[in-house]
Scaffold this active site. Sequence first.
Site, PDB file in Angstrom:
ATOM      1  N   HIS A  67       0.825  -1.203   0.000  1.00 53.62           N
ATOM      2  CA  HIS A  67       0.000   0.000   0.000  1.00 53.62           C
ATOM      3  C   HIS A  67       0.861   1.256   0.000  1.00 53.62           C
ATOM      4  O   HIS A  67       0.453   2.311  -0.454  1.00 53.62           O
ATOM      5  CB  HIS A  67      -0.844   0.071   1.281  1.00 53.62           C
ATOM      6  CG  HIS A  67      -2.044  -0.773   1.267  1.00 53.62           C
ATOM      7  ND1 HIS A  67      -1.997  -2.126   1.445  1.00 53.62           N
ATOM      8  CD2 HIS A  67      -3.349  -0.463   1.092  1.00 53.62           C
ATOM      9  CE1 HIS A  67      -3.215  -2.605   1.386  1.00 53.62           C
ATOM     10  NE2 HIS A  67      -4.065  -1.625   1.171  1.00 53.62           N
ATOM     11  N   SER A  68       2.013   1.104   0.579  1.00 55.11           N
ATOM     12  CA  SER A  68       2.869   2.260   0.796  1.00 55.11           C
ATOM     13  C   SER A  68       4.057   2.235  -0.146  1.00 55.11           C
ATOM     14  O   SER A  68       4.844   1.280  -0.145  1.00 55.11           O
ATOM     15  CB  SER A  68       3.365   2.254   2.243  1.00 55.11           C
ATOM     16  OG  SER A  68       4.521   3.045   2.367  1.00 55.11           O
TER      17      SER A  68
END
Lengths: 97, 139
Positions: free
Chosen positions: B20-21
Amino acid sequence: MSASSDHEVVVEEAAVLAADLHARPAGQVTRAATGVDARVWLSVDGRDEVNARSVLAVMGLGAVAGQTVLVRGEGPRAAEAVAAVASILRTAEAVPG
Amino acid sequence: MTEASTSSEIPTVGIVLISHSRAIAEGAADVAAQVSAGAVRIVGVGGTEDGRLGTSLDALVGAVEKVSAGAGVLILPDLGSAVLTAKAFLADQEDGTDVMLADAPFVEGAVAAAVTASGGATLAEVVAAAEGARDVRKL
């Protein structure tokens, strides 16, 4: 121990660590032990051997500068693989990581 | 993206880290590339185009193309929709594709996979190295 054959070679060599066996030298050790027709194990202070092809296991030895690492190889190219790994251990640079 | 080309004539397995990051994916790729002495094709992808947390199938497709050199590609997701995006990617592939998904701890699996790939291992060996990271204690 694997089954013996005409090409089966067992080699042992002791190497005194030039620097702590951190991530980068561990990576060099694993790279040297990968892609060569030999199985290589490392042990420190008589503890259980680890497979040199596992970089995480090599790091997990927690070996530090000045300690002696016993390098053991089996297989047709064991002499070459053990010499390469021992050389890396003896010449590892003392850098963080 | 973090990447390093291999100097070997033999193509090595490519690796895509998806999170996600973007910071997590690129940071893990940086560490894995450094431990591999830069001799590995690896990229980290994550986040949305405007820098928020998220995952993108298009970004994953581009990353796989970028690291592919003919020896196959390993995708290592961290959590949640990164896993779903990776599975969606694989579902779109034709049979016999040389892209595989690894179920492994993210940073440790990335390091193990990258070092193994840089040593010239096959895709199956690189997947096994990543998944073997689950069994290695750090203390």
